[in-house]
Write a protein that holds these residues in place. Sequence first.
Motif, PDB file in Angstrom:
ATOM      1  N   ALA A  44      30.308  39.580  36.994  1.00  0.00           N
ATOM      2  CA  ALA A  44      29.830  40.951  36.754  1.00  0.00           C
ATOM      3  C   ALA A  44      30.205  41.417  35.350  1.00  0.00           C
ATOM      4  CB  ALA A  44      30.399  41.903  37.807  1.00  0.00           C
ATOM      5  N   CYS A  45      31.446  41.087  34.932  1.00  0.00           N
ATOM      6  CA  CYS A  45      31.914  41.518  33.615  1.00  0.00           C
ATOM      7  C   CYS A  45      31.136  40.835  32.497  1.00  0.00           C
ATOM      8  CB  CYS A  45      33.401  41.215  33.453  1.00  0.00           C
ATOM      9  SG  CYS A  45      34.426  42.276  34.454  1.00  0.00           S
ATOM     10  N   GLN A  46      30.654  39.623  32.780  1.00  0.00           N
ATOM     11  CA  GLN A  46      29.874  38.939  31.746  1.00  0.00           C
ATOM     12  C   GLN A  46      28.477  39.524  31.629  1.00  0.00           C
ATOM     13  OE1 GLN A  46      30.941  35.091  32.995  1.00  0.00           O
ATOM     14  NE2 GLN A  46      32.329  34.726  31.268  1.00  0.00           N
ATOM     15  N   LYS A  47      27.984  40.080  32.737  1.00  0.00           N
ATOM     16  CA  LYS A  47      26.626  40.655  32.720  1.00  0.00           C
ATOM     17  C   LYS A  47      26.602  42.112  32.261  1.00  0.00           C
ATOM     18  CE  LYS A  47      24.510  38.015  36.399  1.00  0.00           C
ATOM     19  NZ  LYS A  47      24.640  38.080  37.843  1.00  0.00           N
ATOM     20  N   TYR A  48      27.625  42.871  32.678  1.00  0.00           N
ATOM     21  CA  TYR A  48      27.572  44.314  32.432  1.00  0.00           C
ATOM     22  C   TYR A  48      28.819  44.798  31.691  1.00  0.00           C
ATOM     23  CZ  TYR A  48      24.253  43.801  36.282  1.00  0.00           C
ATOM     24  OH  TYR A  48      23.233  43.394  37.082  1.00  0.00           O
ATOM     25  N   PRO A  49      28.684  45.876  30.912  1.00  0.00           N
ATOM     26  CA  PRO A  49      29.865  46.451  30.262  1.00  0.00           C
ATOM     27  C   PRO A  49      30.672  47.279  31.267  1.00  0.00           C
ATOM     28  CG  PRO A  49      27.921  47.725  29.701  1.00  0.00           C
ATOM     29  CD  PRO A  49      27.452  46.599  30.573  1.00  0.00           C
ATOM     30  N   VAL A  50      31.487  46.600  32.047  1.00  0.00           N
ATOM     31  CA  VAL A  50      32.217  47.255  33.142  1.00  0.00           C
ATOM     32  C   VAL A  50      33.309  48.166  32.579  1.00  0.00           C
ATOM     33  CG1 VAL A  50      33.772  46.824  35.066  1.00  0.00           C
ATOM     34  CG2 VAL A  50      31.713  45.434  34.795  1.00  0.00           C
ATOM     35  N   LYS A  51      33.353  49.405  33.057  1.00  0.00           N
ATOM     36  CA  LYS A  51      34.352  50.351  32.573  1.00  0.00           C
ATOM     37  C   LYS A  51      35.604  50.380  33.442  1.00  0.00           C
ATOM     38  CE  LYS A  51      34.427  53.344  29.872  1.00  0.00           C
ATOM     39  NZ  LYS A  51      33.684  54.585  29.727  1.00  0.00           N
ATOM     40  N   ALA A  52      35.413  50.160  34.739  1.00  0.00           N
ATOM     41  CA  ALA A  52      36.575  50.262  35.630  1.00  0.00           C
ATOM     42  C   ALA A  52      36.392  49.384  36.852  1.00  0.00           C
ATOM     43  CB  ALA A  52      36.775  51.716  36.058  1.00  0.00           C
ATOM     44  N   LEU A  53      37.531  49.013  37.442  1.00  0.00           N
ATOM     45  CA  LEU A  53      37.524  48.262  38.691  1.00  0.00           C
ATOM     46  C   LEU A  53      38.432  48.996  39.666  1.00  0.00           C
ATOM     47  CD1 LEU A  53      37.731  44.535  39.359  1.00  0.00           C
ATOM     48  CD2 LEU A  53      39.694  45.866  40.084  1.00  0.00           C
ATOM     49  N   TYR A  54      37.927  49.211  40.871  1.00  0.00           N
ATOM     50  CA  TYR A  54      38.710  49.890  41.896  1.00  0.00           C
ATOM     51  C   TYR A  54      39.172  48.838  42.887  1.00  0.00           C
ATOM     52  CZ  TYR A  54      39.677  52.766  46.048  1.00  0.00           C
ATOM     53  OH  TYR A  54      40.264  53.342  47.140  1.00  0.00           O
ATOM     54  N   VAL A  55      40.487  48.716  43.047  1.00  0.00           N
ATOM     55  CA  VAL A  55      41.008  47.649  43.910  1.00  0.00           C
ATOM     56  C   VAL A  55      42.073  48.204  44.846  1.00  0.00           C
ATOM     57  CG1 VAL A  55      42.791  46.891  42.281  1.00  0.00           C
ATOM     58  CG2 VAL A  55      41.852  45.252  43.913  1.00  0.00           C
ATOM     59  N   ILE A  56      42.060  47.717  46.090  1.00  0.00           N
ATOM     60  CA  ILE A  56      43.049  48.112  47.094  1.00  0.00           C
ATOM     61  C   ILE A  56      43.856  46.854  47.408  1.00  0.00           C
ATOM     62  CG2 ILE A  56      43.373  49.201  49.345  1.00  0.00           C
ATOM     63  CD1 ILE A  56      40.411  50.134  49.121  1.00  0.00           C
ATOM     64  N   PRO A  57      45.004  46.674  46.741  1.00  0.00           N
ATOM     65  CA  PRO A  57      45.677  45.369  46.794  1.00  0.00           C
ATOM     66  C   PRO A  57      46.314  45.053  48.142  1.00  0.00           C
ATOM     67  CG  PRO A  57      46.981  46.927  45.525  1.00  0.00           C
ATOM     68  CD  PRO A  57      45.702  47.614  45.840  1.00  0.00           C
ATOM     69  N   HIS A  58      46.845  46.093  48.815  1.00  0.00           N
ATOM     70  CA  HIS A  58      47.454  45.817  50.109  1.00  0.00           C
ATOM     71  C   HIS A  58      46.587  46.359  51.212  1.00  0.00           C
ATOM     72  CE1 HIS A  58      51.339  45.025  48.051  1.00  0.00           C
ATOM     73  NE2 HIS A  58      51.264  44.043  48.905  1.00  0.00           N
ATOM     74  N   HIS A  59      46.032  45.406  51.983  1.00  0.00           N
ATOM     75  CA  HIS A  59      45.245  45.795  53.133  1.00  0.00           C
ATOM     76  C   HIS A  59      44.007  46.542  52.672  1.00  0.00           C
ATOM     77  CE1 HIS A  59      49.642  45.915  54.472  1.00  0.00           C
ATOM     78  NE2 HIS A  59      49.223  44.683  54.406  1.00  0.00           N
ATOM     79  N   HIS A  60      43.173  45.781  52.003  1.00  0.00           N
ATOM     80  CA  HIS A  60      41.884  46.289  51.540  1.00  0.00           C
ATOM     81  C   HIS A  60      41.238  47.137  52.631  1.00  0.00           C
ATOM     82  CE1 HIS A  60      38.126  46.374  49.324  1.00  0.00           C
ATOM     83  NE2 HIS A  60      37.502  46.103  50.460  1.00  0.00           N
ATOM     84  N   HIS A  61      40.731  48.263  52.209  1.00  0.00           N
ATOM     85  CA  HIS A  61      40.072  49.174  53.141  1.00  0.00           C
ATOM     86  C   HIS A  61      38.582  48.859  53.113  1.00  0.00           C
ATOM     87  CE1 HIS A  61      38.950  52.925  55.101  1.00  0.00           C
ATOM     88  NE2 HIS A  61      40.216  53.213  55.288  1.00  0.00           N
ATOM     89  N   PRO A  62      37.935  48.460  54.185  1.00  0.00           N
ATOM     90  CA  PRO A  62      38.418  48.477  55.561  1.00  0.00           C
ATOM     91  C   PRO A  62      38.991  47.169  56.101  1.00  0.00           C
ATOM     92  CG  PRO A  62      36.062  48.102  55.542  1.00  0.00           C
ATOM     93  CD  PRO A  62      36.485  48.218  54.111  1.00  0.00           C
ATOM     94  N   THR A  63      38.863  46.041  55.397  1.00  0.00           N
ATOM     95  CA  THR A  63      39.096  44.766  56.093  1.00  0.00           C
ATOM     96  C   THR A  63      40.563  44.350  56.202  1.00  0.00           C
ATOM     97  OG1 THR A  63      38.818  43.476  54.072  1.00  0.00           O
ATOM     98  CG2 THR A  63      36.837  43.922  55.357  1.00  0.00           C
ATOM     99  N   THR A  64      41.463  45.043  55.578  1.00  0.00           N
ATOM    100  CA  THR A  64      42.929  44.879  55.703  1.00  0.00           C
ATOM    101  C   THR A  64      43.505  43.610  55.049  1.00  0.00           C
ATOM    102  OG1 THR A  64      43.113  43.670  57.824  1.00  0.00           O
ATOM    103  CG2 THR A  64      42.797  46.071  57.945  1.00  0.00           C
TER     104      THR A  64
END
Lengths: 491, 491
Positions: free
Chosen positions: B259-279
């Motif tokens: 994705a970063c190679q294709k688009y000028p990504v400004k931000a990434l949202y990450v849930i490191p412990h127990h990704h919501h919803p899949t945990t």
Amino acid sequence: MLPFDTLIPIDKSSGLPAYQQVTHLIIKHIRNGVIKPGLLLPGTREMAGILKLHRKTIIAAYDELTAQGWTSVIPRKGFIVSEDLPEIKPKQWDKDTTGYAFNSKMPGPFYPINKMGLLTPAPDTKQPNLIVDDGHPDSRLAPMVQLHREYRSRLKQQHVVKQVSVTLSAGTPKLREAMVTYMAQTRGLQMQTENILITHGAQMSIYLAASLLLKSGDYVIVGEPGYYVANQVFEHMGARIIRVPVDKHGIDITAVEDACQKYPVKALYVIPHHHHPTTVTLSPERRMRLLEMAEQFNFSIIEDDYDYDFHYTSSPYLPLAAGNHHNRVVYIGSFSKALSATIRIGFMIAATDFLRQAIYLRRIIDLRGDHVMEESLAALLSNGDISRHLKKVNKIYCERRDYLCTLLDTHLKDVVHYTKPDGGMAIWLVFDKRYPLSEISVKAAKYGLFINNGKLFDSPDVHYNALRFGFASLNFEEIKEVVEIITKTVN
Amino acid sequence: MLPFDTLIPIDKSSGLPAYQQVTHLIIKHIRNGVIKPGLLLPGTREMAGILKLHRKTIIAAYDELTAQGWTSVIPRKGFIVSEDLPEIKPKQWDKDTTGYAFNSKMPGPFYPINKMGLLTPAPDTKQPNLIVDDGHPDSRLAPMVQLHREYRSRLKQQHVVKQVSVTLSAGTPKLREAMVTYMAQTRGLQMQTENILITHGAQMSIYLAASLLLKSGDYVIVGEPGYYVANQVFEHMGARIIRVPVDKHGIDITAVEDACQKYPVKALYVIPHHHHPTTVTLSPERRMRLLEMAEQFNFSIIEDDYDYDFHYTSSPYLPLAAGNHHNRVVYIGSFSKALSATIRIGFMIAATDFLRQAIYLRRIIDLRGDHVMEESLAALLSNGDISRHLKKVNKIYCERRDYLCTLLDTHLKDVVHYTKPDGGMAIWLVFDKRYPLSEISVKAAKYGLFINNGKLFDSPDVHYNALRFGFASLNFEEIKEVVEIITKTVN
């Protein structure tokens, strides 16, 4: 060998499991360079002896370190600190934010804060003993004990606490129902629960209304001088602010009409009771005319009636929202003034469609409020505690206002001028130009008194050298002390 | 003559002064057309007799009516209802908002709410007895009594209460200081008070970070399936959302790189412990790689670590913000999980410049939080109550998780599948397509159980037929009852 017993002190009274403490401390020392890459850690039995811990604890810690990549297992030797550490120095946060590509240019003035997060009128301010706020209630008088009694009794009711998980962000149903009755009784507002949104303070209602009504380039009319935090919201939306004079009957409606004829005005922000900062009351005639103009020129009215409940010599005028509002008024108020500035419960009243959009936006901003507190407040509204409290404090605040006026007339006659307000919690105190508040506030700080530096209400063109003297939160003794300190600073 | 005694009933127990009650009721009847324009009101002495009030009260009411333009004085006759009334019918709020010219098209799904403000999975839902939330703590176990004891003792300290008037919106200094220590001990974060902002829940930190980092048209990467309320924030900012798969080690970093190679990504949202919803938990290797990519592709990371404190079988991994963050990480967390969903205290940790902008924005959104509550929480952090509580509930939640898994394996083996999470408060429960959650939730409602309809996490293209089963807030008995009801709905 490294002095692991001093490097890794275990705090048995801490809630953290010992193996986590060991893990974190070893990581810390690796990061700091105290424990070097390639070092063979003491065996688990040996380390257990050194740290006076169970061997299982050390095994758990080493396993954890290995799982996180800080150590590796060398068969038959033990655990060594990894050579290819991903990071070897502690990462502080820099002052400069070279990393973020962000919109760093927030509009409006940015007040200096010191390390403690306090607004600093001057660099040498100590933590103040006395504070002149801009119109807070005296929470010492508020029924906080009753409120917290209600709160505690609800904490035990699981269904009340769990309700947060299914209730949307409009506020708890009981509070909205209690509000329907209370708003009708006190303000003549005719509405249903669907018309009420509970927000985290009145400020959030202003933010929500502005977000929905204004987009970049839109025109909004405000009073001048005006409530600077509302102006900052409008600036943040990219709106163009038209500043209209405020005289002793409130916002100048001829100037409003002129502006509407020149520009496609989208919204008007008005504070009908005790305009912030000057404390004047908008006359009934002007209220009617504003409602007519809203219809005529097709704009919405954000009515911020934060001070409705506080009147000393006459009844308050009914809100614009109780009049012929044509579904054009967004009515905003708060319980922070009735109870305590720490109770952040405000509300917005508007037509259903508009309100549903506001609920959506409120939800993505902060999900919801504290529903247990909201239900507790509902109980105090329903049992009359709030009304009784308001009756009581109106009397006390009236006395404090009069006491302050007497002292000002006696000690600061040539220094300040003001008009005694009909109600509310503050006097708009204009200091003579010979006495700059920027200097007075610095001197006052040395006596342990915080007063603002008189610049909060400045517009780009005007310096008022004035402040709102919040008298409601100070008792007679405190008012006397404040006036004495101010008197010292000007002599 | 009109029956004024029944038209104007005075409630002596009400907190409102009698003259205000008379004023409001007369206005109400004028508006309703009961009292007509031109009517001569009974004299003050006569009206006082009818209403059994003091004559001064009636004089005050008539004066007030006249001041507001509802009545006029006819010399030597008395008070008549004005002929040119500005408004003669009661104004309800319409459903349609013809009046407001506002942005009525909020992005994202808008969940139906019933009159009570409750999310309605089905039209015939009664108020539920049992609620399956998506991962709330059990506030029955939390040290709420201690917290409120601290709160009450602080209410009496005027300087604590008054501090709100000078403290900016970053949170109370004591809490920010306590956080510096707590974050270092529990998460290895190296920072100062200047790096911490206290917000009204973690959601507000997400909103603030998104507001500062994203403008319309910017690209942001999120995990799919993902936390829908965060996605709604990004949509509200007008950002373009790139959805990247999440596998059992967290967000797919190869897809992030693509994705970063294709688009000028400004931000990434990450849930490191127990990704919501899949945990799922983000692996340490992927954490390192994300930090490297942030630097390589020049994007910021919004790290939403809401579940850090809840781990049952292993230690949590240190946050990205504790690693080589290059001042590119905005670290977000909350105390709502540690205590109760009703305690809305979240936080943001970031570089100072960025944080100052966030403080400015937080202030115009809601001024500040409840500083007394913040100081009370600081006390519980400092005296170890929070850590002890977390230790206790981690044990209990672990048992609840295991108990739920046993029941699911026994009763719903062919209906659901799931992976047991390492920690957190919910299980990601995928229902077999033969059992649509939209139907199960409707049936469950009849048994007094609220569970969501499985659509919350749907993306435009995918229907998961899954929900987060929050086990932490339910005791064994309640878990059993919920599973029994679900079992009934599928048989």
